[in-house]
Design a protein around this motif. Structure first.
Motif, PDB file in Angstrom:
ATOM      1  N   LEU A 134       0.831  -1.206   0.000  1.00 18.11           N
ATOM      2  CA  LEU A 134       0.000   0.000   0.000  1.00 18.11           C
ATOM      3  C   LEU A 134       0.866   1.257   0.000  1.00 18.11           C
ATOM      4  O   LEU A 134       0.578   2.226  -0.709  1.00 18.11           O
ATOM      5  CB  LEU A 134      -0.925   0.004   1.223  1.00 18.11           C
ATOM      6  CG  LEU A 134      -2.034  -1.053   1.229  1.00 18.11           C
ATOM      7  CD1 LEU A 134      -2.724  -1.084   2.588  1.00 18.11           C
ATOM      8  CD2 LEU A 134      -3.049  -0.787   0.126  1.00 18.11           C
ATOM      9  N   THR A 135       1.924   1.237   0.797  1.00 14.91           N
ATOM     10  CA  THR A 135       2.827   2.395   0.867  1.00 14.91           C
ATOM     11  C   THR A 135       3.500   2.628  -0.476  1.00 14.91           C
ATOM     12  O   THR A 135       3.632   3.777  -0.926  1.00 14.91           O
ATOM     13  CB  THR A 135       3.895   2.159   1.947  1.00 14.91           C
ATOM     14  OG1 THR A 135       3.256   1.830   3.173  1.00 14.91           O
ATOM     15  CG2 THR A 135       4.751   3.399   2.137  1.00 14.91           C
ATOM     16  N   VAL A 136       3.931   1.549  -1.111  1.00 17.12           N
ATOM     17  CA  VAL A 136       4.583   1.668  -2.421  1.00 17.12           C
ATOM     18  C   VAL A 136       3.592   2.224  -3.448  1.00 17.12           C
ATOM     19  O   VAL A 136       3.930   3.104  -4.243  1.00 17.12           O
ATOM     20  CB  VAL A 136       5.131   0.303  -2.871  1.00 17.12           C
ATOM     21  CG1 VAL A 136       5.740   0.401  -4.268  1.00 17.12           C
ATOM     22  CG2 VAL A 136       6.173  -0.207  -1.879  1.00 17.12           C
ATOM     23  N   ALA A 137       2.366   1.725  -3.422  1.00 23.60           N
ATOM     24  CA  ALA A 137       1.344   2.210  -4.363  1.00 23.60           C
ATOM     25  C   ALA A 137       1.053   3.688  -4.141  1.00 23.60           C
ATOM     26  O   ALA A 137       0.952   4.465  -5.101  1.00 23.60           O
ATOM     27  CB  ALA A 137       0.067   1.388  -4.199  1.00 23.60           C
ATOM     28  N   ARG A 138       0.923   4.101  -2.882  1.00 27.18           N
ATOM     29  CA  ARG A 138       0.619   5.504  -2.589  1.00 27.18           C
ATOM     30  C   ARG A 138       1.767   6.406  -3.005  1.00 27.18           C
ATOM     31  O   ARG A 138       1.551   7.519  -3.532  1.00 27.18           O
ATOM     32  CB  ARG A 138       0.331   5.676  -1.103  1.00 27.18           C
ATOM     33  CG  ARG A 138      -0.193   7.082  -0.766  1.00 27.18           C
ATOM     34  CD  ARG A 138      -0.511   7.216   0.691  1.00 27.18           C
ATOM     35  NE  ARG A 138       0.686   7.055   1.498  1.00 27.18           N
ATOM     36  CZ  ARG A 138       0.683   6.921   2.824  1.00 27.18           C
ATOM     37  NH1 ARG A 138      -0.451   6.892   3.480  1.00 27.18           N
ATOM     38  NH2 ARG A 138       1.823   6.782   3.489  1.00 27.18           N
ATOM     39  N   GLY A 139       3.003   5.945  -2.783  1.00 29.93           N
ATOM     40  CA  GLY A 139       4.160   6.738  -3.192  1.00 29.93           C
ATOM     41  C   GLY A 139       4.164   6.989  -4.683  1.00 29.93           C
ATOM     42  O   GLY A 139       4.416   8.113  -5.142  1.00 29.93           O
ATOM     43  N   MET A 140       3.847   5.957  -5.466  1.00 29.64           N
ATOM     44  CA  MET A 140       3.819   6.126  -6.921  1.00 29.64           C
ATOM     45  C   MET A 140       2.648   7.000  -7.355  1.00 29.64           C
ATOM     46  O   MET A 140       2.761   7.769  -8.321  1.00 29.64           O
ATOM     47  CB  MET A 140       3.773   4.765  -7.602  1.00 29.64           C
ATOM     48  CG  MET A 140       5.091   4.004  -7.511  1.00 29.64           C
ATOM     49  SD  MET A 140       5.170   2.559  -8.600  1.00 29.64           S
ATOM     50  CE  MET A 140       4.066   1.448  -7.745  1.00 29.64           C
ATOM     51  N   ALA A 141       1.524   6.900  -6.655  1.00 30.68           N
ATOM     52  CA  ALA A 141       0.376   7.749  -6.988  1.00 30.68           C
ATOM     53  C   ALA A 141       0.705   9.222  -6.749  1.00 30.68           C
ATOM     54  O   ALA A 141       0.379  10.091  -7.572  1.00 30.68           O
ATOM     55  CB  ALA A 141      -0.836   7.334  -6.158  1.00 30.68           C
ATOM     56  N   ASP A 142       1.357   9.497  -5.628  1.00 26.56           N
ATOM     57  CA  ASP A 142       1.754  10.883  -5.315  1.00 26.56           C
ATOM     58  C   ASP A 142       2.728  11.408  -6.361  1.00 26.56           C
ATOM     59  O   ASP A 142       2.628  12.561  -6.815  1.00 26.56           O
ATOM     60  CB  ASP A 142       2.392  10.950  -3.928  1.00 26.56           C
ATOM     61  CG  ASP A 142       1.389  10.704  -2.810  1.00 26.56           C
ATOM     62  OD1 ASP A 142       0.176  10.788  -3.076  1.00 26.56           O
ATOM     63  OD2 ASP A 142       1.821  10.427  -1.674  1.00 26.56           O
ATOM     64  N   LYS A 143       3.690  10.562  -6.729  1.00 25.73           N
ATOM     65  CA  LYS A 143       4.677  10.973  -7.726  1.00 25.73           C
ATOM     66  C   LYS A 143       4.004  11.220  -9.075  1.00 25.73           C
ATOM     67  O   LYS A 143       4.346  12.180  -9.793  1.00 25.73           O
ATOM     68  CB  LYS A 143       5.749   9.895  -7.870  1.00 25.73           C
ATOM     69  CG  LYS A 143       6.894  10.267  -8.808  1.00 25.73           C
ATOM     70  CD  LYS A 143       7.702  11.437  -8.245  1.00 25.73           C
ATOM     71  CE  LYS A 143       8.916  11.741  -9.101  1.00 25.73           C
ATOM     72  NZ  LYS A 143       9.690  12.902  -8.572  1.00 25.73           N
ATOM     73  N   ALA A 144       3.024  10.376  -9.421  1.00 25.01           N
ATOM     74  CA  ALA A 144       2.321  10.527 -10.692  1.00 25.01           C
ATOM     75  C   ALA A 144       1.608  11.876 -10.767  1.00 25.01           C
ATOM     76  O   ALA A 144       1.672  12.568 -11.791  1.00 25.01           O
ATOM     77  CB  ALA A 144       1.320   9.387 -10.869  1.00 25.01           C
ATOM     78  N   MET A 145       0.937  12.262  -9.686  1.00 25.15           N
ATOM     79  CA  MET A 145       0.243  13.549  -9.671  1.00 25.15           C
ATOM     80  C   MET A 145       1.227  14.713  -9.762  1.00 25.15           C
ATOM     81  O   MET A 145       0.949  15.730 -10.406  1.00 25.15           O
ATOM     82  CB  MET A 145      -0.592  13.664  -8.392  1.00 25.15           C
ATOM     83  CG  MET A 145      -1.774  12.706  -8.329  1.00 25.15           C
ATOM     84  SD  MET A 145      -2.923  12.883  -9.722  1.00 25.15           S
ATOM     85  CE  MET A 145      -3.598  14.524  -9.407  1.00 25.15           C
ATOM     86  N   GLU A 146       2.372  14.552  -9.151  1.00 23.78           N
ATOM     87  CA  GLU A 146       3.403  15.588  -9.196  1.00 23.78           C
ATOM     88  C   GLU A 146       3.931  15.790 -10.617  1.00 23.78           C
ATOM     89  O   GLU A 146       4.290  16.905 -11.024  1.00 23.78           O
ATOM     90  CB  GLU A 146       4.548  15.172  -8.263  1.00 23.78           C
ATOM     91  CG  GLU A 146       5.738  16.103  -8.230  1.00 23.78           C
ATOM     92  CD  GLU A 146       6.891  15.523  -7.419  1.00 23.78           C
ATOM     93  OE1 GLU A 146       8.038  15.599  -7.883  1.00 23.78           O
ATOM     94  OE2 GLU A 146       6.626  14.973  -6.326  1.00 23.78           O
TER      95      GLU A 146
END
Length: 557
Positions: A134-146
């Motif tokens: 979950l942490t890995v997925a959220r990190g990539m989601a945040d990076k994607a929005m950035e």
């Protein structure tokens, strides 16, 4: 390479490549399991989950983003196995929901889909833990929005998201001390990264085998054998196949004449005629006669003869008997009046199965640690239980999410998941069911009683590591408790006894030992004798569980 959008065809290739990327690293991911047990299963569970979706995706001949999204979501949802597989299915479910109404996928669509997928997965887990997939997925989601305002190039976008995902994964041991102590990153997070990297390979057109394979034979011959098992008595012993290279096109009347001849010497006949060749399949006791007749129409190639009696007779008869017995049971079950309550238990080993059946389980799902059942497996079991309310006992913490997912998909029956984390907990829960109580009262009572059960699992280590301050060497015997390591040693009996002592307290009354498939009767009796000496105030019982991998399961109540 500048790529501004992904169409349906490219999406299909990317997803199948993602599935293959994960499958290729399956065993490596299994080895990242914190506990060095011989049944590390994260890679297997995630692979089986994504392959269930990949088979549906691969079958789509005219892909659209809509039908691909549906196949990915429904396939992974029903095929989800284990916590990691369920979470992966939820990531896919949220991701594909964001694609509704979309004709092409851009970086903006991808970023929004990453976010929605992560939100859906977090909601599916009752107590999300950081340092996981979950942490890995959220990190990539945040990076994607950035990255959305910075680039429209999907390849550059994917590279940067994946690079950041690898970084977050590398930090998981800092978030979960147990990972740091074991010297591994989170296995689920690693699996997710392999999915993303495989998808990127597909987008870039790198060579990937796009055949969706679940690890089981998917040949026509395999399918035919199963049909034969159910439908024939092997009167004709040779499976004969060949191609006729026609000298002249075969007229319809000639084709019918040839089929009639084959029927006179065999059965299971398939004749498919084209302009210049005929594909033939026949079961016969005289393959030579089939060849001789075929030679009157042209030359032969790809001739193949299998002796079905020699190779398959016993297996086919057994399959036919099994199918008949299953059909008989299903018919008998349908004739019975519908019960108010039914029970499904996940079990492992024939002895455990007998115990569950003896205390009231209507249907068993073979599984447990060595193979986590899927959501689809639970739903299939539900179909076999003729009851209004069905209690499901997962008996493993890694199966609870799949069972709960099945509860949300069941139609016409109410599923109640009792979140048992071990087989002894499941046994205690089922023993404490009271038919006079309501569903809610039984649920509360069963959960309360099973929470009083402590469990130790005795197995061997498959690698060197350190857990809970205990140095573990490959081949050591481990006693694993509900919350961590109980004991480590060189002897199965001594380690089992030390694990038992670690669970005992002044309230302990009953000790139950379940011996595994690799334990002899004499070995079990020897441990029983020593256990009685170690806890004279307790009642001590020994049962044959027959479970694989684990020498003993020991419960204290």
């Amino acid at each position: 390479m500048d790529m501004k959008e992904i169409d349906a065809s490219l999406m299909q290739k990317a997803f199948l490549a993602a599935a293959k990327g994960l499958e290729a690293k399956k065993e490596w991911i299994n080895e990242l399991n914190v506990f060095p047990v011989p049944d590390g299963d994260t890679g297997t569970n995630m692979t089986l989950t994504i392959m269930a979706a990949a088979r549906e995706v691969a079958a789509i001949e005219q892909p659209t983003i809509e039908n691909l999204s549906k196949a990915i979501s429904s396939g992974s949802l029903r095929g989800a196995r284990g916590n990691s597989g369920v979470i992966l299915s939820q990531l896919f479910r949220g991701f594909t929901k964001e694609l509704k109404g979309v004709e092409v996928i851009t970086t903006t669509v991808l970023a929004n889909a990453f976010v929605r997928g992560t939100e859906t997965a977090y909601k599916a887990v009752m107590k999300p833990k950081e340092g996981t997939i979950l942490t890995v997925a959220r990190g990539m989601a945040d990076k994607a929005m950035e990255l959305v305002p910075e680039t429209e190039d999907i390849v550059s976008f994917a590279d940067q998201v994946i690079e950041y995902g690898d970084y977050v994964l590398s930090q998981t041991p800092e978030m979960l001390p147990v990972l740091k102590e074991a010297g591994v990153v989170d296995s689920g997070g690693q699996g997710l990264m392999e999915v993303l990297k495989g998808a990127r390979d597909g987008l870039l057109g790198r060579e990937v085998d796009f055949e969706a394979d679940s690890g089981r034979p998917m040949t026509v011959a395999g399918a035919r054998s199963e049909a034969v098992a159910a439908e024939t008595d092997i009167r004709f012993g040779y499976c004969t196949e060949f191609i006729i290279n026609l000298e002249h096109p075969m007229e319809e009347s000639t084709e019918e004449e040839f089929k009639t001849y084959l029927e006179s010497i065999g059965d299971s006949i398939v004749v498919v005629a084209d302009d210049d060749l005929v594909k033939v399949h026949v079961h016969t006791n005289h393959p030579g006669l089939a060849f001789e007749k075929a030679l009157t129409y042209g030359s032969l190639s790809r001739m193949k003869i299998d002796n079905m009696r020699e190779e398959h007779h016993e297996r086919l008869i057994q399959n036919a008997e099994r199918l008949a017995a299953e059909q008989k049971r299903e018919e008998e079950e349908k004739q019975k009046p519908r019960k108010p309550y039914g029970f499904i238990a996940v079990s492992m080993g024939d002895g455990m199965g007998e115990i569950f059946k003896g205390i009231g389980a209507d249907c068993l799902i073979e599984g447990g640690q060595t193979m986590n059942p899927s959501t689809e497996d639970v739903l299939n079991a539900v179909d076999q239980v003729n009851a209004d309310v069905i209690f499901v006992l997962p008996n493993n913490k890694n199966i609870i999410l799949a069972a709960e997912q099945a509860a949300g998909l069941a139609v016409g029956k109410k599923l109640v998941v009792i979140p048992s984390k071990t087989v002894p907990q499941g046994i205690t829960a089922l023993v404490n069911f009271a038919p006079d109580l309501s569903v809610e009262e039984n649920t509360e009572n069963m959960i309360r009683e099973m929470s009083r059960v402590k469990t130790a699992q005795i197995t061997y280590a498959v690698r060197n590591t350190t857990i809970d301050g205990m140095e573990i060497t490959q081949g050591d015997i481990m006693g694993i408790g509900d919350s961590g390591m109980l004991a480590v040693g060189k002897s199965v009996e001594t380690t089992a006894l030390e694990s038992l002592k670690a669970m005992l307290d002044e309230d302990s009354e009953l000790v139950t030992i379940y011996s595994g498939s690799d334990v002899s009767e004499a070995e079990g009796e020897a441990l029983l004798s020593r256990a009685k000496e170690a806890c004279p105030e307790c009642e001590v019982e020994l049962h044959r569980g027959g479970q694989p991998i684990y020498y003993y399961l020991i419960s204290v109540e």
